[in-house]
Enzyme design. Structure first.
Site, PDB file in Angstrom:
ATOM      1  N   GLU A   1     198.961  29.362  -1.904  1.00  0.00           N
ATOM      2  CA  GLU A   1     199.539  28.928  -3.179  1.00  0.00           C
ATOM      3  C   GLU A   1     198.880  27.645  -3.663  1.00  0.00           C
ATOM      4  OE1 GLU A   1     202.086  28.923  -6.528  1.00  0.00           O
ATOM      5  OE2 GLU A   1     201.514  30.498  -5.131  1.00  0.00           O
TER       6      GLU A   1
ATOM      7  N   ASN B   1     188.840  26.335 -14.057  1.00  0.00           N
ATOM      8  CA  ASN B   1     188.394  25.565 -12.899  1.00  0.00           C
ATOM      9  C   ASN B   1     187.090  26.146 -12.331  1.00  0.00           C
ATOM     10  OD1 ASN B   1     188.152  23.966 -10.634  1.00  0.00           O
ATOM     11  ND2 ASN B   1     190.291  24.194 -10.021  1.00  0.00           N
ATOM     12  N   LYS B   2     186.028  26.029 -13.103  1.00  0.00           N
ATOM     13  CA  LYS B   2     184.730  26.607 -12.737  1.00  0.00           C
ATOM     14  C   LYS B   2     184.180  26.070 -11.411  1.00  0.00           C
ATOM     15  CE  LYS B   2     184.525  29.072 -16.502  1.00  0.00           C
ATOM     16  NZ  LYS B   2     185.161  30.370 -16.487  1.00  0.00           N
TER      17      LYS B   2
ATOM     18  N   TYR C   1     196.030  17.063 -11.239  1.00  0.00           N
ATOM     19  CA  TYR C   1     194.634  17.504 -11.351  1.00  0.00           C
ATOM     20  C   TYR C   1     194.522  18.715 -12.269  1.00  0.00           C
ATOM     21  CZ  TYR C   1     190.281  19.829 -10.094  1.00  0.00           C
ATOM     22  OH  TYR C   1     189.065  20.466 -10.154  1.00  0.00           O
ATOM     23  N   GLU C   2     195.485  19.621 -12.183  1.00  0.00           N
ATOM     24  CA  GLU C   2     195.468  20.836 -13.001  1.00  0.00           C
ATOM     25  C   GLU C   2     196.028  20.612 -14.403  1.00  0.00           C
ATOM     26  OE1 GLU C   2     197.652  23.653 -10.605  1.00  0.00           O
ATOM     27  OE2 GLU C   2     195.834  24.249  -9.537  1.00  0.00           O
TER      28      GLU C   2
ATOM     29  N   TYR D   1     184.506  29.156  -4.313  1.00  0.00           N
ATOM     30  CA  TYR D   1     185.101  30.319  -3.645  1.00  0.00           C
ATOM     31  C   TYR D   1     184.102  31.469  -3.564  1.00  0.00           C
ATOM     32  CZ  TYR D   1     189.493  27.831  -4.512  1.00  0.00           C
ATOM     33  OH  TYR D   1     190.486  26.895  -4.558  1.00  0.00           O
TER      34      TYR D   1
ATOM     35  N   GLY E   1     183.774  16.377  -1.135  1.00  0.00           N
ATOM     36  CA  GLY E   1     182.341  16.336  -0.877  1.00  0.00           C
ATOM     37  C   GLY E   1     181.993  16.187   0.587  1.00  0.00           C
TER      38      GLY E   1
ATOM     39  N   GLY F   1     183.239  18.485   2.868  1.00  0.00           N
ATOM     40  CA  GLY F   1     183.460  19.788   3.488  1.00  0.00           C
ATOM     41  C   GLY F   1     184.895  20.022   3.916  1.00  0.00           C
TER      42      GLY F   1
END
Length: 158
Positions: free
Chosen positions: A84, A125-126, A27-28, A132, A94, A96
């Site tokens: 980490e 990672n907007k 994903y990253e 957050y 989506g 929760g």
């Protein structure tokens, strides 16, 4: 309605932990950086107790995980829970579940009397950064640095 539960990882979960690490790295866009092995994870998580892992389960099936460890803050003279890795399978997002994992970790921090709950996030990672911040997390202004491989060895040998 699906039921979300949590469980601590056991030694038998080492393969599943590595699987989630690879999903997160993919994903990253950093899958090529994963050199972790099941043997090394087992050694550091279960033999040396340097990290912990919890799984999020929907109806008994592992759909996400969080890997965390302790660090120490001299400023507050207490330990921090450092998250980490946190990952929820895309098909379960989506609902929760990411927030529920963070809530579970916050509960651990409070129950154990730690001083702080912290993590880092990639600058690109907007969606995660906005998430957050919506939880009340503060974004610090320092950069994270690390040394690995040859650069680490070079500094150690100088």
């Amino acid at each position: 309605m699906p039921e979300l539960t949590f469980r601590d990882a056991t030694r038998d979960d080492v393969g599943l932990i590595l699987e989630f690490i690879k999903k997160l790295a993919d994903y990253e866009k950093r899958l090529d950086e994963v050199i972790a092995t099941e043997d090394e994870l087992e050694k550091w998580i279960f033999d040396k107790h340097q990290a912990e892992v919890i799984f999020a389960l929907e109806d008994g099936n592992e759909i996400g995980f969080a890997l965390f460890f302790l660090s120490f803050s001299t400023y507050i003279s207490n330990v921090n829970l450092h998250l980490e890795d946190l990952f929820v399978d895309p098909e379960y997002r989506g609902k929760g579940y990411g927030k529920a994992l963070l809530k579970k970790l916050a509960e651990i921090v409070v129950e154990r009397g730690y001083g702080r709950f912290e993590w880092t996030c990639l600058a690109w990672n907007k969606p995660s950064i906005e998430f957050y911040l919506s939880l009340g997390a503060e974004q610090k202004d320092w950069n994270v640095f690390h040394l690995t491989g040859e650069n680490l060895r070079k500094l150690a040998e100088d």
